[in-house]
Design a protein around this motif. Structure first.
Motif, PDB file in Angstrom:
ATOM      1  N   TRP A 124       0.957  -1.369   0.083  1.00  0.00           N
ATOM      2  CA  TRP A 124      -0.001  -0.146  -0.187  1.00  0.00           C
ATOM      3  C   TRP A 124       0.875   1.302  -0.141  1.00  0.00           C
ATOM      4  O   TRP A 124       2.169   1.100  -0.077  1.00  0.00           O
ATOM      5  CB  TRP A 124      -0.981   0.047   1.162  1.00  0.00           C
TER       6      TRP A 124
ATOM      7  N   ASP B  47      -7.049   1.155   4.889  1.00  0.00           N
ATOM      8  CA  ASP B  47      -7.573   2.362   4.327  1.00  0.00           C
ATOM      9  C   ASP B  47      -7.139   2.790   2.938  1.00  0.00           C
ATOM     10  O   ASP B  47      -5.700   2.846   3.053  1.00  0.00           O
ATOM     11  CB  ASP B  47      -7.736   3.522   5.316  1.00  0.00           C
ATOM     12  N   GLY B  48      -7.820   2.955   2.063  1.00  0.00           N
ATOM     13  CA  GLY B  48      -7.346   3.283   0.616  1.00  0.00           C
ATOM     14  C   GLY B  48      -7.219   2.121  -0.102  1.00  0.00           C
ATOM     15  O   GLY B  48      -7.212   2.141  -1.418  1.00  0.00           O
ATOM     16  N   THR B  49      -7.137   0.948   0.372  1.00  0.00           N
ATOM     17  CA  THR B  49      -7.084  -0.180  -0.408  1.00  0.00           C
ATOM     18  C   THR B  49      -8.201  -1.021  -0.403  1.00  0.00           C
ATOM     19  O   THR B  49      -9.008  -1.355  -1.327  1.00  0.00           O
ATOM     20  CB  THR B  49      -5.770  -1.074   0.014  1.00  0.00           C
ATOM     21  N   ARG B  52     -12.486   2.967   1.569  1.00  0.00           N
ATOM     22  CA  ARG B  52     -12.052   4.500   1.702  1.00  0.00           C
ATOM     23  C   ARG B  52     -13.038   4.945   2.778  1.00  0.00           C
ATOM     24  O   ARG B  52     -14.077   5.238   2.747  1.00  0.00           O
ATOM     25  CB  ARG B  52     -12.465   5.131   0.491  1.00  0.00           C
ATOM     26  N   GLU B  55     -15.271   7.744   2.594  1.00  0.00           N
ATOM     27  CA  GLU B  55     -16.488   7.633   1.906  1.00  0.00           C
ATOM     28  C   GLU B  55     -17.619   6.983   2.506  1.00  0.00           C
ATOM     29  O   GLU B  55     -18.640   6.741   1.797  1.00  0.00           O
ATOM     30  CB  GLU B  55     -16.240   7.283   0.387  1.00  0.00           C
ATOM     31  N   PRO B 127      -2.836   6.188   8.011  1.00  0.00           N
ATOM     32  CA  PRO B 127      -3.990   5.695   8.062  1.00  0.00           C
ATOM     33  C   PRO B 127      -4.430   4.365   8.670  1.00  0.00           C
ATOM     34  O   PRO B 127      -3.540   3.574   9.032  1.00  0.00           O
ATOM     35  CB  PRO B 127      -4.093   5.230   6.278  1.00  0.00           C
TER      36      PRO B 127
END
Lengths: 309, 309
Positions: A124, B47-49, B52, B55, B127
């Motif tokens: 990541w 988070d982000g992978t 999100r 959102e 994150p």
């Protein structure tokens, strides 16, 4: 998990009787011998918090991630059997980093007969995160708990305290064999490992055991690293302050009935010294001895993750 | 773990017979009943992978982190018993986030009788990372493996495929009861869950079973979400492409001897439909049917974490 990396790993993580299937399936099948005494623990380490990847050989970070979990099993007097390893790797150089982390873990796993039975390897855009879960089994005497301490018990510790930030927090030997040895040969009432700070962890054990604890500060085994750290830094902390509150010593903290404690101190059955540093008392809270008969309050020092609301 | 948060959690995570000690000690003691059939799995979500955080409601992230692990147990036809949860929380608002994550996890855990027996709660400057380890037990028939497939087996799947990114990747129901039901009532040769993509995961099962697989693409159950996604996006992917390669469907993929497969298809014993989509074949690799008698190569599609060296 990336299949190429999995292939690399599968050659290094041998099949063992405890995990007969290897790493191929969605989960690992375990052959446990003590279903009633299985013990499981997990610890997550993050770059920048538990180590600084830019400043150390990454093998030491991998080793630490396994070692802290084995120390938690030692705290319960459980024999380690298996571990699972999850990684969030920075994208650049992730593969090489993953190999280094395992190269740090595998020798310690081999030394203590721990099978790596599964995991999850991800990349990541964030910093390295290592999450390890370790599984162990307790023997006929059952687990060693924090809550078993009794008023009058002597407080014993293995090893020396303070200054682990100078290196020992990465390279410490989890007290696995030591804990099993003591729990088998002596009557221990309570035990835990010192991860957050000697006084903070002791106050937790005392509270779990519904009593208080008094420390004889003159008896605390202070490490040479704590002395160096006190000399070096200008924050006014003494070497004793470091020993009492630094944490990450990963030594054993034990509550032992007095006669048995005397026997342990006389026998000194481990390669690492065992020291008596105080006693559990009826009065709740943490105390220090002051002369023969009186005591003064002592504030628990140590490290706690603080969660902002 | 922060003691205030631990106190919050301890009131929500009740003591269960499987973990009689609660969350107080360095590790959790488990009372397992099946010494030879304990199954353990771990998955890390970032988070982000995997979601999100900006959102979505964070409870959905927490739920997903537990659900993907339960899906891995379902893949092995193991009954979930316990889970451990490690968190790396962003510093700002970490406490509230931790509560939300658990509020997402606990109802699913309660629904499937999973005890949260331990964990590690940290905050940092990165994150959110959630690492869950789940422990289960297999029944008298043993675990369902990827490697048990035989040439001629029919390939069955539960549910529908594709477009999970539109929401189902967060809110899917792990096929725990479904897997236990099928494994108990029918003779299944091999099984896994679809996490990385229907064709990629099928190719893995075929390889683990030392055979190949042929798919009848006209039989793939395509989800409405896959159709919506194909209509919406301009990347040229059809709804079938989405069904074959999107992944995160968390449905069951099974290899079943033909007579038994016919029985399952006739009985339709689950609330979710079961569909036959192909067959295991002698020739290695992945294939699609082309007319009555011939076949064409099919390229496995799906998601793999790539590790840069």
């Amino acid at each position: 998990m990336e299949s190429e990396f999995l292939a690399w790993l599968q050659h290094r993580v041998l099949r063992t009787p405890i995990a007969p299937l290897g790493l191929q399936d969605d989960a690992a099948l375990l052959r446990l011998r003590e279903p009633d005494g299985t013990v499981v623990t997990t610890d997550m380490l993050m770059d920048g918090t538990d180590f600084r990847l830019g400043e150390i050989d990454p093998r030491r970070a991998g080793r630490k991630a396994l070692a802290v979990n084995l120390s938690d099993l030692a705290a319960m007097a459980a024999k380690p059997l298996a571990a699972l390893v999850s990684l969030a790797l920075p994208r650049a150089g992730g593969r090489a980093l993953a190999e280094s982390l395992y190269e740090g873990m595998l020798p310690l796993a081999a030394e203590l007969d721990v099978a790596i039975v599964g995991g999850d390897t991800n990349s990541w855009d964030g910093p390295l995160v290592i999450s390890v879960t370790a599984i162990g089994e307790v023997g006929a005497r059952g687990p060693l708990l924090r809550s078993g301490g009794q008023i009058g018990d002597w407080i014993l510790v293995t090893g020396e305290f303070g200054g682990s930030i100078l290196g020992r927090h990465l390279d410490f030997a989890p007290r696995v064999r030591e804990s099993l040895r003591l729990h088998e040969a002596y009557e221990l009432h309570a035990g835990m490992d010192i991860s957050d700070g000697l006084t903070l962890d002791l106050s937790r054990m005392a509270r779990a055991s519904n009593c208080g604890a008094v420390l004889d500060l003159s008896q605390i085994p202070v490490s040479a690293a704590a002395v160096r750290l006190a000399e070096r830094s200008r924050d006014g902390l003494t070497h004793l302050d470091h020993a009492l509150g630094d944490g990450e010593d990963f030594e054993l903290l034990l509550a032992v009935p007095p006669a048995e404690a005397r026997r342990i101190l006389r026998d000194q059955p481990l390669v690492v010294p065992i020291t008596a540093i105080g006693q559990l008392v009826a009065e709740a809270g943490l105390w220090q001895t002051a002369g023969e008969t009186s005591r003064l309050p002592l504030s628990p020092q140590g490290y706690e993750h603080r969660l902002d609301s």
